[in-house]
Design a protein around this motif. Structure first.
Motif, short mmCIF file in Angstrom:
data_model
loop_
_atom_site.label_atom_id
_atom_site.label_comp_id
_atom_site.label_asym_id
_atom_site.label_seq_id
_atom_site.Cartn_x
_atom_site.Cartn_y
_atom_site.Cartn_z
N ILE A 289 0.88 -1.18 0.00
CA ILE A 289 0.00 0.00 0.00
C ILE A 289 0.91 1.22 0.00
O ILE A 289 1.72 1.39 0.91
CB ILE A 289 -0.92 0.01 1.23
N ALA A 290 0.79 2.05 -1.01
CA ALA A 290 1.73 3.16 -1.16
C ALA A 290 1.03 4.40 -1.65
O ALA A 290 0.07 4.33 -2.43
CB ALA A 290 2.86 2.78 -2.11
N HIS A 291 1.52 5.54 -1.17
CA HIS A 291 1.07 6.82 -1.70
C HIS A 291 2.16 7.46 -2.56
O HIS A 291 1.85 8.21 -3.48
CB HIS A 291 0.69 7.77 -0.55
N ARG A 292 3.41 7.15 -2.24
CA ARG A 292 4.51 7.63 -3.07
C ARG A 292 4.73 6.64 -4.20
O ARG A 292 5.18 5.51 -3.99
CB ARG A 292 5.78 7.80 -2.23
N LEU A 293 4.44 7.04 -5.40
CA LEU A 293 4.48 6.12 -6.54
C LEU A 293 5.89 5.68 -6.89
O LEU A 293 6.08 4.64 -7.53
CB LEU A 293 3.83 6.79 -7.76
N SER A 294 6.90 6.44 -6.46
CA SER A 294 8.28 6.05 -6.76
C SER A 294 8.66 4.76 -6.07
O SER A 294 9.56 4.05 -6.53
CB SER A 294 9.24 7.17 -6.32
N THR A 295 7.96 4.40 -4.98
CA THR A 295 8.30 3.18 -4.24
C THR A 295 7.71 1.93 -4.89
O THR A 295 8.06 0.82 -4.47
CB THR A 295 7.79 3.28 -2.79
N ILE A 296 6.82 2.07 -5.86
CA ILE A 296 6.17 0.90 -6.46
C ILE A 296 6.46 0.81 -7.96
O ILE A 296 5.73 0.15 -8.69
CB ILE A 296 4.65 0.93 -6.22
N ARG A 297 7.50 1.45 -8.39
CA ARG A 297 7.79 1.48 -9.83
C ARG A 297 8.01 0.09 -10.41
O ARG A 297 7.70 -0.17 -11.56
CB ARG A 297 9.02 2.36 -10.08
N HIS A 298 8.57 -0.81 -9.62
CA HIS A 298 8.91 -2.15 -10.13
C HIS A 298 7.90 -3.21 -9.70
O HIS A 298 8.22 -4.40 -9.74
CB HIS A 298 10.32 -2.53 -9.68
N ALA A 299 6.71 -2.79 -9.26
CA ALA A 299 5.68 -3.77 -8.87
C ALA A 299 5.23 -4.58 -10.08
O ALA A 299 5.19 -4.08 -11.21
CB ALA A 299 4.49 -3.05 -8.25
N THR A 300 4.89 -5.84 -9.84
CA THR A 300 4.40 -6.70 -10.91
C THR A 300 3.11 -6.15 -11.49
O THR A 300 2.90 -6.14 -12.71
CB THR A 300 4.14 -8.12 -10.38
N ARG A 301 2.23 -5.67 -10.61
CA ARG A 301 0.97 -5.08 -11.06
C ARG A 301 0.54 -4.01 -10.08
O ARG A 301 0.75 -4.14 -8.87
CB ARG A 301 -0.11 -6.14 -11.18
N ILE A 302 -0.05 -2.97 -10.60
CA ILE A 302 -0.56 -1.87 -9.78
C ILE A 302 -2.06 -1.82 -9.92
O ILE A 302 -2.60 -1.85 -11.03
CB ILE A 302 0.07 -0.52 -10.21
N LEU A 303 -2.77 -1.74 -8.78
CA LEU A 303 -4.22 -1.63 -8.77
C LEU A 303 -4.57 -0.24 -8.26
O LEU A 303 -4.24 0.12 -7.12
CB LEU A 303 -4.84 -2.69 -7.85
N LEU A 304 -5.23 0.53 -9.08
CA LEU A 304 -5.65 1.88 -8.70
C LEU A 304 -7.09 1.83 -8.19
O LEU A 304 -8.01 1.47 -8.92
CB LEU A 304 -5.55 2.83 -9.90
N PHE A 305 -7.26 2.17 -6.91
CA PHE A 305 -8.57 2.11 -6.26
C PHE A 305 -9.25 3.47 -6.30
O PHE A 305 -8.61 4.51 -6.17
CB PHE A 305 -8.42 1.67 -4.79
N ASP A 306 -10.56 3.42 -6.45
CA ASP A 306 -11.38 4.62 -6.35
C ASP A 306 -12.77 4.22 -5.89
O ASP A 306 -13.45 3.44 -6.57
CB ASP A 306 -11.44 5.36 -7.69
N GLN A 307 -13.16 4.71 -4.71
CA GLN A 307 -14.48 4.40 -4.14
C GLN A 307 -14.75 2.90 -4.07
O GLN A 307 -15.84 2.43 -4.41
CB GLN A 307 -15.58 5.12 -4.92
N GLY A 308 -13.75 2.16 -3.62
CA GLY A 308 -13.91 0.73 -3.39
C GLY A 308 -13.78 -0.16 -4.61
O GLY A 308 -13.96 -1.37 -4.51
N ARG A 309 -13.50 0.43 -5.76
CA ARG A 309 -13.37 -0.36 -6.99
C ARG A 309 -11.99 -0.16 -7.60
O ARG A 309 -11.36 0.89 -7.41
CB ARG A 309 -14.43 0.05 -8.02
N VAL A 310 -11.53 -1.17 -8.33
CA VAL A 310 -10.28 -1.05 -9.09
C VAL A 310 -10.63 -0.47 -10.45
O VAL A 310 -11.33 -1.11 -11.25
CB VAL A 310 -9.58 -2.41 -9.24
N ILE A 311 -10.16 0.74 -10.71
CA ILE A 311 -10.52 1.41 -11.97
C ILE A 311 -9.41 1.27 -13.01
O ILE A 311 -9.66 1.45 -14.20
CB ILE A 311 -10.85 2.89 -11.74
N GLU A 312 -8.19 0.97 -12.58
CA GLU A 312 -7.10 0.76 -13.52
C GLU A 312 -6.18 -0.32 -12.96
O GLU A 312 -5.98 -0.41 -11.75
CB GLU A 312 -6.30 2.05 -13.77
N SER A 313 -5.61 -1.12 -13.86
CA SER A 313 -4.73 -2.20 -13.44
C SER A 313 -3.66 -2.43 -14.51
O SER A 313 -3.96 -2.40 -15.71
CB SER A 313 -5.54 -3.50 -13.22
N GLY A 314 -2.43 -2.64 -14.06
CA GLY A 314 -1.33 -2.88 -14.99
C GLY A 314 0.00 -2.54 -14.35
O GLY A 314 0.08 -2.21 -13.16
#
Length: 352
Positions: free
Chosen positions: A294-319
């Protein structure tokens, strides 16, 4: 307040009885002594007996008073003790041993108040060894999703599976033994550093403690202290700095060696140099285990396998990071905003 009135009345009667009793013994004793029916020694003996009896009676009265005064607190204590937790082992729950870390969310929904969903129809799969980053604004549902994974709550609908098994079919102790969590606020007890580290693995050896502390970049400040691993952390770890508390929390998770690791802003309280060291250690440790960040600074997750962007309890973007930036959606806007702020800050530092 009838209890206090009763206590005051009993106290007055007790003290008055004590005084009257002693005066009565002296009065009767002197009268008998004048008639040569008793001696001074006998009078003193009776006063001593009366004093002993009065002390015991005062203790009984004090005990009764304490029972009445503490009754509400005792009632609250027993209410908590007798409470049945909402999240508990189901009949027939099993201990599957060490899991491999395949995590699946299938149409999971959860609401705290039964009105507004905190998580709604959440579905994704995390393969063993993958790093899944959860990002989004405050209140978007990131922490709730992770809380459902280690069963702080149970979802109202949907299923969460690990290695193809519903987590509600596992014993709670078995599930949480397979999950290590590093919170943003390190949870430390007023015990020694060694005892705090052994929370996740009570039978850990001293050498294992040193290895885990070294991998979390915590061994240097532990060795500098006079008592080393016997140093007390203080209440909630107040004897340590924020960075030291967080490194201890990371070391505790490493010592547990779980197949699933949860990092909730795990490096937020570290300076740039220490953060780089800890990130390097975490990169090594995350190999072969499923990690949720769980991160707010995006620089710490640059090499994540997948990123899930949450908004109002739903995943609106993934990749991946690059895929989401190239997509030009909400994540790309967030990334540009953060990196622009960082560049402006660097420019402001370099300008003088």
């Amino acid at each position: 307040m009838p209890v206090l009135s009763w206590w005051a009345l009993v106290t007055v009667i007790t003290r008055a009885s004590t005084t009257i009793t002693v005066l009565a013994i002296f009065t009767v004793g002197i009268a008998l002594h004048n008639q040569d029916l008793t001696t001074v020694g006998e009078i003193v003996m009776f006063v001593s007996f009366a004093t002993m009896l009065i002390q015991k009676l005062e203790q009984v009265v004090s005990f009764i008073n304490n029972v009445f005064m503490e009754a509400p607190r005792l009632q609250e204590f027993f209410d908590v003790l007798d409470a049945v937790p909402a999240v508990r082992d189901r009949p027939g729950a099993i201990d599957p041993g060490r899991l491999s870390g395949l995590v699946e969310f299938n149409d999971v929904s959860f609401s705290y108040d039964g009105k507004r969903p905190a998580i709604e129809d959440l579905s994704f799969t995390a393969l063993p060894g993958q790093t899944i980053a959860l990002v989004g604004s405050t209140g978007a549902g990131k922490s709730t999703a992770i809380a459902l994974l280690h069963r702080a709550f149970d979802p109202q609908s949907g299923i969460i599976e690990i290695d193809g098994m519903d987590i509600r079919a596992m014993k709670l102790t078995a599930l949480r033994r397979n999950i290590g969590v590093v919170f943003q606020e390190a949870l430390l007890f007023n015990r020694s550093l060694a005892e705090n580290l052994r929370v996740g693995k009570p039978d850990a050896t001293d050498e294992e403690l040193r290895t885990a502390a070294a991998r979390a970049q915590a061994l240097d400040f532990i060795e500098r202290s006079e008592k080393k691993f016997d140093t007390h952390a203080g209440e909630r770890g107040r004897m340590l700095s924020g960075g030291e508390r967080q490194r201890l929390s990371i070391a505790r998770a490493l010592l547990k060696d779980p197949p699933i690791l949860i990092l909730d802003e795990a490096t937020s309280a570290l300076d740039a140099v220490t953060e780089a060291k800890v990130n390097a250690a975490l990169d090594e440790v995350m190999k072969g285990r499923t990690t949720f960040v769980i991160a707010h600074r995006l620089s710490t997750i640059r090499h994540a396998t997948r990123i899930l962007l949450f908004d109002q309890g739903r995943v609106i973007e993934s990749g991946t990071f690059d895929e989401l930036v190239a997509k030009g959606g909400r994540f790309a806007e967030l990334a540009r905003a953060q990196f622009m702020v960082q560049e402006q800050a660097r420019a402001g530092i370099e300008a003088p």
